[in-house]
Design an enzyme around this catalytic site. Structure first.
Site, short mmCIF file in Angstrom:
data_model
loop_
_atom_site.label_atom_id
_atom_site.label_comp_id
_atom_site.label_asym_id
_atom_site.label_seq_id
_atom_site.Cartn_x
_atom_site.Cartn_y
_atom_site.Cartn_z
CB CYS A 299 -0.93 0.01 1.20
SG CYS A 299 -2.00 -1.42 1.23
CB CYS B 98 -0.18 9.85 6.17
SG CYS B 98 0.21 9.60 4.43
#
Lengths: 125, 413
Positions: free
Chosen positions: A37, A106
């Site tokens: 990912c 994130c």
């Protein structure tokens, strides 16, 4: 992709990069994400006898926002107890770093890393 | 000469206009503004002459007749006109087309559109070096196959397909052969006289010409027919209506003429720099070159830096302008489909950097790039948990990573 100055600062001068001994009973290690990912965070906390996080280290494979998010949380974690640490929310990280919507994941990963590190520490006690 | 930063090494995205090209274009943005379609006065006669001269230049650069060149707005439009135009014209012969998974989106998305309106498309998987296995292409051909479309030079990995061999196969099977040559001009010295290609798409801005102009080659013998996709004043013999942008066309003609004239001088010079870059990067551990090194244009080097994420690498090397196969730069989480199609895993696709050189690239720039990459890759690896695992002898690919299924939901909150 344009980054905020805070992201660039953490990216260029990451705080608390490194590793703690994961076999040390006072250390909790969380590793989240997946290479496929595009981001992996390893976050480690060292917890004192009185339950306070006295050190935090990270290593991150990922984009600038992922590196900045993990660098930021190592700063925030120090001095907190475990319950306080778990109160850190991804939205706070995203807000502090002014992450654009496409980079919110994130901050989510950084929050996951804290939870994983705390859970790992607790599993040892 | 002092080094000017940032260094431009993204010439497969676009090139700087050659000053010689710009010089030819300028009069057509000022005094010579006539519409080339105006037949009744000298303003039109002058620009029409310039357009036809440029057509000759383009035709000459690719070994075609000028009557076989149609102006378009760029390679994307050329590809659309070639594929949709031929598929629609020849659909009574069959409704099957073949292309390759590593083609440019201009081809792949046009094929998707043709599928939507009832055509069938086979997407071939290339070999791990990026090249097509001819026997696999041959076995994908069916009785109802009408068009095969293959790019000459891949935009990401720079590999050169065997257009001569594919052309022979197509001619033998009576299939129309379209080649996307956007990345081939000035990089391969070819002539359409020696290739059995029916349709070929070109772009100006990939070879030091202006953006917004391209051309489509349409073979006359044997004659290829197309259904026009843009209708209007009947320009370009009805193949493509719309007032011709004289300045762009003049620029494209000049860019192609220079490319043809200077290719033999330029290729060794660029290859020398590319090889220097390659050698300089090879001192870094765990790097992977993407695409065949032998059948490849010298302008391209595509390298994966294992255990380093592509976007953070781009950020670290912001003094050089390059492209990355990383998905982090886009909204999707998918890394480069070209690298995936040649069998690179997601991690290597994410950590890939495409360096593309030009006639303006200098040795000093390459030296700087090599030094920068060596430093920054080392720095990011110090930061990388994957590098730490690799150094500890842990197999990163067989490690059980936690998949984060919930993240997408949180993302949209």
């Amino acid at each position: 992709m344009s980054y905020s100055n805070k992201v660039i600062d953490h990216y260029e001068h990451p705080r608390n990069v490194g590793a703690l001994n994961k076999d040390d009973p006072s250390v909790g290690t969380g590793m989240v994400g997946a290479p496929a990912c595009g981001d992996v965070m390893k976050l480690q906390i060292k917890v004192s006898d009185s339950g306070i996080i006295e050190d935090a280290k990270f290593k991150t494979y990922g984009c600038g926002s992922a590196i900045a998010s993990s660098s930021l949380v190592t700063e925030w974690l120090k001095g907190k107890n475990l319950d306080e640490a778990q109160m850190i929310k991804n939205s706070q990280i995203a807000e502090e770093l002014e992450l654009p919507p496409v980079k919110i994941h994130c901050s989510v990963l950084a929050e996951d890393a804290i939870k994983a590190a705390v859970a790992n520490y607790r599993s040892k006690h | 000469m002092s080094l000017k930063l940032p260094i431009y090494l993204d010439n497969s995205a676009t090139t700087k206009i050659d000053p010689r090209v710009l010089e030819k274009m300028m009069p057509f943005l000022t005094e010579e503004f006539g519409n080339p379609a105006s037949r009744s006065h000298s303003f039109g006669w002058t620009t029409d002459k310039a357009v036809e001269h440029a057509r000759e230049q383009v035709a000459n650069a690719v070994g075609a007749d000028s009557k076989e060149i149609i102006w378009t707005s760029g390679a994307t439009e050329s590809i659309n006109l070639a594929l949709k135009g031929a598929a629609n014209f020849y659909q009574d012969k069959g409704r099957h087309l073949i292309t390759v998974k590593t083609e440019h989106k201009a081809t792949l998305d046009t094929m998707r559109e043709l599928e939507r309106i009832g055509f069938e498309v086979t997407y071939l998987t290339p070999e791990t070096n990026g090249l097509i296995d001819l026997s696999k292409l041959a076995s994908a051909i069916r009785a109802d196959t009408i068009i095969i479309s293959v790019m000459y030079v891949n935009n990401e990995i720079g590999v050169i397909q065997d257009i001569k061999a594919i052309g022979s196969l197509c001619r033998e099977k009576n299939i129309i052969f379209h080649v996307d040559a956007a990345q081939a001009i000035g990089k391969i010295d070819f002539s359409l006289e020696n290739l059995q290609v029916d349709l070929m798409s070109f772009s100006a801005h990939k070879c030091y010409g202006p953006k917004g102009i391209g051309a489509l080659y349409v073979r006359r013998r044997p004659r290829i027919r197309l259904l026009a996709q843009i209708h209007g004043g009947g320009h370009e013999r009805g193949f493509r209506s719309g007032t011709l942008p004289t300045h762009q066309i003049v620029g494209m003609g000049e860019a192609f003429a220079i490319a043809k004239a200077e290719i033999n001088k330029e290729l060794p010079q660029i290859k020398k720099l590319r090889d220097k870059l390659l050698t300089g990067l090879q001192s870094i551990e765990e790097i992977y070159i993407n695409g065949d090194m032998e059948h490849r244009v010298p302008h391209n080097l595509n390298v994966s830096f294992n255990y380093v994420e592509g976007e953070s690498l781009i950020m670290a090397i912001k003094d050089i302008a390059v492209s990355s196969g990383s998905a982090c730069t886009s909204a999707s989480l998918e890394p480069s489909y070209v690298l995936r199609a040649i069998g690179r895993n997601d991690e290597l696709a994410h950590s890939s950097i495409r360096f593309s050189l030009s006639r303006f690239t200098t040795e000093e720039e390459i030296d700087y790039t090599v030094k920068l990459l060596n430093e920054k890759v080392a720095k990011l690896r110090d930061l990388s948990p994957l590098w730490e695992m690799f150094k500890d002898g842990i197999d990163v690919s067989s490690y059980e990573w936690q998949e984060h299924g919930e993240r997408d939901i949180i993302l949209h909150n």
